[in-house]
Motif scaffolding. Structure first.
Motif, PDB file in Angstrom:
ATOM      1  N   SER A  21     -16.016 -11.721   1.867  1.00 36.35           N
ATOM      2  CA  SER A  21     -14.846 -12.511   1.494  1.00 36.35           C
ATOM      3  C   SER A  21     -13.672 -12.156   2.408  1.00 36.35           C
ATOM      4  N   ASN A  22     -12.971 -13.164   2.861  1.00 32.58           N
ATOM      5  CA  ASN A  22     -11.829 -12.929   3.765  1.00 32.58           C
ATOM      6  C   ASN A  22     -10.507 -13.341   3.120  1.00 32.58           C
ATOM      7  N   LEU A  23     -10.486 -13.309   1.737  1.00 28.54           N
ATOM      8  CA  LEU A  23      -9.275 -13.730   1.032  1.00 28.54           C
ATOM      9  C   LEU A  23      -8.345 -12.560   0.710  1.00 28.54           C
ATOM     10  N   ASN A  24      -8.814 -11.334   0.973  1.00 27.17           N
ATOM     11  CA  ASN A  24      -7.980 -10.181   0.632  1.00 27.17           C
ATOM     12  C   ASN A  24      -6.740 -10.119   1.517  1.00 27.17           C
ATOM     13  N   ASP A  25      -5.656  -9.561   0.927  1.00 26.66           N
ATOM     14  CA  ASP A  25      -4.413  -9.435   1.700  1.00 26.66           C
ATOM     15  C   ASP A  25      -3.815  -8.030   1.588  1.00 26.66           C
ATOM     16  N   VAL A  26      -4.594  -7.078   1.032  1.00 26.01           N
ATOM     17  CA  VAL A  26      -4.151  -5.691   1.024  1.00 26.01           C
ATOM     18  C   VAL A  26      -5.370  -4.797   1.221  1.00 26.01           C
ATOM     19  N   GLU A  27      -5.196  -3.801   2.062  1.00 33.16           N
ATOM     20  CA  GLU A  27      -6.272  -2.852   2.342  1.00 33.16           C
ATOM     21  C   GLU A  27      -5.772  -1.450   2.014  1.00 33.16           C
ATOM     22  N   PHE A  28      -6.483  -0.789   1.055  1.00 34.00           N
ATOM     23  CA  PHE A  28      -6.124   0.580   0.674  1.00 34.00           C
ATOM     24  C   PHE A  28      -6.974   1.543   1.500  1.00 34.00           C
ATOM     25  N   LYS A  29      -6.299   2.379   2.257  1.00 33.15           N
ATOM     26  CA  LYS A  29      -6.991   3.367   3.072  1.00 33.15           C
ATOM     27  C   LYS A  29      -6.925   4.707   2.334  1.00 33.15           C
ATOM     28  N   ILE A  30      -8.069   5.226   1.901  1.00 35.52           N
ATOM     29  CA  ILE A  30      -8.137   6.451   1.133  1.00 35.52           C
ATOM     30  C   ILE A  30      -8.326   7.621   2.098  1.00 35.52           C
ATOM     31  N   VAL A  31      -7.406   8.580   2.067  1.00 31.38           N
ATOM     32  CA  VAL A  31      -7.477   9.739   2.955  1.00 31.38           C
ATOM     33  C   VAL A  31      -7.385  11.018   2.123  1.00 31.38           C
ATOM     34  N   ASP A  32      -7.961  12.118   2.629  1.00 28.17           N
ATOM     35  CA  ASP A  32      -7.874  13.389   1.913  1.00 28.17           C
ATOM     36  C   ASP A  32      -6.613  14.135   2.317  1.00 28.17           C
ATOM     37  N   GLU A  33      -6.487  15.384   1.854  1.00 31.04           N
ATOM     38  CA  GLU A  33      -5.281  16.158   2.113  1.00 31.04           C
ATOM     39  C   GLU A  33      -5.127  16.514   3.583  1.00 31.04           C
ATOM     40  N   ASN A  34      -6.223  16.416   4.339  1.00 28.46           N
ATOM     41  CA  ASN A  34      -6.176  16.699   5.777  1.00 28.46           C
ATOM     42  C   ASN A  34      -6.045  15.422   6.596  1.00 28.46           C
ATOM     43  N   SER A  35      -5.661  14.337   5.912  1.00 30.06           N
ATOM     44  CA  SER A  35      -5.487  13.025   6.560  1.00 30.06           C
ATOM     45  C   SER A  35      -6.798  12.472   7.108  1.00 30.06           C
ATOM     46  N   GLN A  36      -7.913  12.967   6.603  1.00 29.36           N
ATOM     47  CA  GLN A  36      -9.215  12.468   7.012  1.00 29.36           C
ATOM     48  C   GLN A  36      -9.542  11.228   6.180  1.00 29.36           C
ATOM     49  N   GLU A  37      -9.837  10.127   6.851  1.00 25.94           N
ATOM     50  CA  GLU A  37     -10.105   8.884   6.136  1.00 25.94           C
ATOM     51  C   GLU A  37     -11.442   8.972   5.407  1.00 25.94           C
ATOM     52  N   LEU A  38     -11.405   8.611   4.103  1.00 26.77           N
ATOM     53  CA  LEU A  38     -12.605   8.651   3.279  1.00 26.77           C
ATOM     54  C   LEU A  38     -13.246   7.280   3.116  1.00 26.77           C
ATOM     55  N   GLY A  39     -12.456   6.236   3.303  1.00 24.42           N
ATOM     56  CA  GLY A  39     -12.967   4.888   3.166  1.00 24.42           C
ATOM     57  C   GLY A  39     -11.840   3.908   2.881  1.00 24.42           C
ATOM     58  N   THR A  40     -12.149   2.623   2.878  1.00 23.52           N
ATOM     59  CA  THR A  40     -11.149   1.588   2.604  1.00 23.52           C
ATOM     60  C   THR A  40     -11.628   0.690   1.478  1.00 23.52           C
ATOM     61  N   VAL A  41     -10.649   0.213   0.701  1.00 20.73           N
ATOM     62  CA  VAL A  41     -10.929  -0.709  -0.397  1.00 20.73           C
ATOM     63  C   VAL A  41     -10.022  -1.912  -0.239  1.00 20.73           C
ATOM     64  N   ARG A  42     -10.622  -3.104  -0.110  1.00 18.90           N
ATOM     65  CA  ARG A  42      -9.841  -4.333   0.075  1.00 18.90           C
ATOM     66  C   ARG A  42      -9.583  -4.982  -1.290  1.00 18.90           C
ATOM     67  N   SER A  43      -8.385  -5.564  -1.441  1.00 18.86           N
ATOM     68  CA  SER A  43      -8.030  -6.170  -2.717  1.00 18.86           C
ATOM     69  C   SER A  43      -7.019  -7.280  -2.485  1.00 18.86           C
ATOM     70  N   HIS A  44      -6.354  -7.704  -3.566  1.00 14.14           N
ATOM     71  CA  HIS A  44      -5.466  -8.859  -3.516  1.00 14.14           C
ATOM     72  C   HIS A  44      -4.171  -8.534  -4.239  1.00 14.14           C
ATOM     73  N   LYS A  45      -3.089  -8.659  -3.558  1.00 15.56           N
ATOM     74  CA  LYS A  45      -1.782  -8.259  -4.089  1.00 15.56           C
ATOM     75  C   LYS A  45      -1.431  -9.013  -5.367  1.00 15.56           C
ATOM     76  N   PHE A  46      -1.715 -10.308  -5.400  1.00 12.47           N
ATOM     77  CA  PHE A  46      -1.322 -11.111  -6.558  1.00 12.47           C
ATOM     78  C   PHE A  46      -2.024 -10.625  -7.827  1.00 12.47           C
ATOM     79  N   LEU A  47      -3.345 -10.405  -7.712  1.00 14.08           N
ATOM     80  CA  LEU A  47      -4.101  -9.989  -8.895  1.00 14.08           C
ATOM     81  C   LEU A  47      -3.674  -8.599  -9.377  1.00 14.08           C
ATOM     82  N   LEU A  48      -3.488  -7.670  -8.463  1.00 13.60           N
ATOM     83  CA  LEU A  48      -3.078  -6.318  -8.855  1.00 13.60           C
ATOM     84  C   LEU A  48      -1.665  -6.308  -9.426  1.00 13.60           C
TER      85      LEU A  48
END
Length: 358
Positions: A21-48
């Motif tokens: 799906s390409n309708l998302n308009d926000v991407e949450f980048k999850i990082v640990d305390e060492n700024s190491q990226e753990l993964g990304t979760v795409r979502s939608h600003k309006f719904l949240l």
């Protein structure tokens, strides 16, 4: 059957989480305390924004269009699970979590983003969390990590009780062996200290519960005795009323007996010297109404000014007059009465006359 038009309620919002799906308009980048990226979760600003006032305020303060938000702290799994739950409402995505750290993260995220009901849901999940030999040490580490954080006080209390229950049902050797395998000396000391503290607390709680049970038993006995006392008091009041009634009846009976004794005494006294005028059988009939024709020599008087007819003549007798009944005149219809004032008069009707014995 009436045909139905599709509407937004028929839409499966989980489809929006599909990577295609390409309708998302926000991407949450999850990082640990060492700024190491753990993964990304795409979502939608309006719904949240509909669910979280905090995210709504944040989105409104950012630029329009697609944005990237960096999230530090929670695990990738916990944040991904949160978004999945918000889109589907499927509680199983949370209840199926086997890692206690992820539940702590979800509890923190629900509080941070002010998601209504999230904290209660996580507490229910933690309350039903199964502690076993495999996750026991990990649970203790979670308690040690969060026990001094006010936000997690409720979760730590729930887990502490569950750990105590687990320890009661397991042998000390089982968890002591697991502690020996741990290289964290500070953690081992903390565990031993906490287990001793919880054991004392459990004993104290048990003692308090026993005392409370004893208190409840004593209170029940006291209430029973109090009720019996109240019942006895009511019975005593009833007995008192009955006694007062009996006392009153006795007084009345005594008064009646006294009156009867007086009457009997008078009757006895009268029997010794009966009235020669009225010849009453038990008492003198002075002042009592005549019944029939009185006997010869009986003194009588009118009860009030009285008159009667004799041979078409009216005979009037004053109230203060009195007379003596004389002989019966042949063919006259009644005896002669010798009145003190009126003189001798034949009387054949003694209605209105009484005995004059005194």
């Amino acid at each position: 059957m009436k045909s139905k038009m599709i509407n937004i309620k028929d839409y499966d919002f989980q489809d929006l989480l599909d990577p295609a799906s390409n309708l998302n308009d926000v991407e949450f980048k999850i990082v640990d305390e060492n700024s190491q990226e753990l993964g990304t979760v795409r979502s939608h600003k309006f719904l949240l924004s509909l669910l979280s006032p905090v995210l709504k305020k944040m989105f409104m303060s950012r630029e329009k269009g697609s944005i990237v938000v960096e999230i530090t702290g929670p695990s990738f799994i916990s944040f991904q699970t949160l978004i999945q739950f918000l889109y589907t409402g499927d509680e199983s995505v949370i209840t199926d979590i086997s890692c206690i750290d992820d539940l702590f993260d979800l509890y923190c995220l629900g509080d941070k983003y002010e998601l209504c009901g999230s904290r209660n849901l996580i507490k229910e999940v933690v309350s039903s969390f199964k502690i076993n030999q495999e996750n026991f040490i990990h649970i203790l580490k979670g308690i040690k990590k969060h026990e001094n954080t006010f936000l997690f006080e409720d979760l730590c209390d729930i887990l502490r009780v569950k750990v105590q229950d687990f320890l009661v049902c397991s042998s000390p050797e089982s968890y002591q062996e697991d502690l020996k395998e741990s290289e964290d000396t500070d953690f081992c000391f903390w565990v031993k200290n906490r287990i001793q503290k919880w054991s004392r607390s459990s004993s104290e709680i048990q003692s308090v519960e026993e005392q409370r049970s004893q208190f409840e038993d004593i209170k029940k006995q006291f209430d029973d005795v109090k009720k019996q006392s109240e019942d006895t008091k009511l019975q005593l009041e009833d007995t008192k009323i009955q006694f007062e009634d009996s006392k009153t009846q006795l007084e009345n009976s005594k008064a009646e007996i006294s009156e009867l004794e007086k009457k009997l005494a008078k009757m006895v006294e009268y029997a010794k010297d009966p009235c020669k005028n009225c010849k009453g059988p038990t008492v003198c009939l002075d002042g009592q109404v005549l019944h029939g024709t009185p006997g010869y020599g009986t003194m009588i008087r009118p009860d009030e000014d009285t008159s009667y007819m004799f041979n078409e003549d009216e005979v009037n007798v004053d109230a203060d007059d009195f007379g003596t009944v004389g002989t019966l005149r042949w063919g006259a219809g009644g005896p002669v009465v010798n009145w003190n004032k009126l003189g001798s008069r034949i009387c054949d009707d003694f209605t209105g006359f009484v005995y004059k014995c005194k």
